[in-house]
Design a protein around this motif. Sequence first.
Motif, PDB file in Angstrom:
ATOM      1  N   VAL A 112       6.332  -1.008 -10.145  1.00 52.64           N
ATOM      2  CA  VAL A 112       5.983   0.345  -9.729  1.00 52.64           C
ATOM      3  C   VAL A 112       5.341   1.083 -10.909  1.00 52.64           C
ATOM      4  N   GLU A 125       9.228   4.506 -11.241  1.00 53.94           N
ATOM      5  CA  GLU A 125       8.258   3.844 -12.104  1.00 53.94           C
ATOM      6  C   GLU A 125       8.974   2.841 -13.018  1.00 53.94           C
ATOM      7  N   GLU A 178       1.347   5.942 -10.120  1.00 53.39           N
ATOM      8  CA  GLU A 178       0.692   6.349  -8.886  1.00 53.39           C
ATOM      9  C   GLU A 178       0.759   5.322  -7.759  1.00 53.39           C
ATOM     10  N   GLY A 179       1.383   4.176  -8.008  1.00 50.20           N
ATOM     11  CA  GLY A 179       1.454   3.139  -6.989  1.00 50.20           C
ATOM     12  C   GLY A 179       2.196   1.930  -7.501  1.00 50.20           C
ATOM     13  N   CYS A 180       1.515   0.792  -7.582  1.00 52.50           N
ATOM     14  CA  CYS A 180       2.144  -0.402  -8.144  1.00 52.50           C
ATOM     15  C   CYS A 180       1.082  -1.369  -8.636  1.00 52.50           C
ATOM     16  N   ARG A 216       5.156   3.457  -4.247  1.00 55.09           N
ATOM     17  CA  ARG A 216       4.890   4.442  -5.300  1.00 55.09           C
ATOM     18  C   ARG A 216       6.225   5.118  -5.626  1.00 55.09           C
ATOM     19  N   GLY A 235       0.795  -1.220   0.000  1.00 52.82           N
ATOM     20  CA  GLY A 235       0.000   0.000   0.000  1.00 52.82           C
ATOM     21  C   GLY A 235       0.828   1.271   0.000  1.00 52.82           C
ATOM     22  N   ALA A 236       2.084   1.168   0.382  1.00 54.52           N
ATOM     23  CA  ALA A 236       2.958   2.343   0.437  1.00 54.52           C
ATOM     24  C   ALA A 236       3.845   2.488  -0.792  1.00 54.52           C
TER      25      ALA A 236
END
Length: 293
Positions: A283, A183, A286-288, A127, A124-125
């Motif tokens: 990645v 990313e 905006e996140g993964c 990015r 959840g963390a």
Amino acid sequence: MNMDDEVYNAYREAGALARKVLRRGAGLVKEGAPLLDMVEETENMVTEEGALLAFPLNVSFNEAAAHDTAMPGDERVFTRGDLVKVDLGIHVDGYIADTAMTVDLGDHGALVEASRAALEAAIGAVRPGVVTGELGTIIQAAIEEHGYRPVANLTGHGLDRYDLHGKPMIPNVAMNGGTVLEEGMAFAIEPFATTGSGKVTEAARVEIYKQIAARPARLPSAKRILETARPRRGLPFSRRWVPGDKVEIGLATLVRNGILHPFPMLHDVPGSFVSQAEHTMIVTEEGCEVTTR
């Protein structure tokens, strides 16, 4: 980091297959079932799906955390009370998915949940811009909230083509700094929670090796081992996969000559229990994207 569509699709295909095979393989972990049958059936599922193993199926019991797999002629069976880690790696054209889950044959539900919750919190963390040390802080906090210790000297790891342990390294404990996520990075996060010391050590037994140098061998057994190892392109293989006799002599010679690298089984203190949860992800902006979920 750039990742073109072909590479992205290979990672996603490997992840989808790994998810499918892991669930089926873990379902074979039952009280009284032979370990060797479970391992071979699960590994065969991978080839039946048209993919290849990135490493031998790891099946680690109780205080063992990693690098255990069935031995040739292994007579171990799953028994009541066992806590079994099943760790599977699949690759498609060298692009790897690495995923693991813990099967509880006893009363270890809270410990299983500790590693699983830590994995979800870390995912959840993820990015761009996050530093890997921050993920370690999240993992450690989640495991300790459940009343257990993280295994400090095991980590998540980057996944490059034919490379299981690239950058970044994802710690399971809090640390300052680390790699800044970008990313397009592909890596596995794998929290380990333990009732033991929080540190694993090497056992004497070795079942998994990889080739690290390309040099000729004279012994017939060593030549047979290299015939198994070379097509792996540096990915690990199992002693169980090498045909013929005198394999131990060949392995010892190749390790001594710096051609093979051994992976001893890793374990916490006797009588402890270790749980593991693992997913592979890429990645995104905006996140993964978790490829193995």
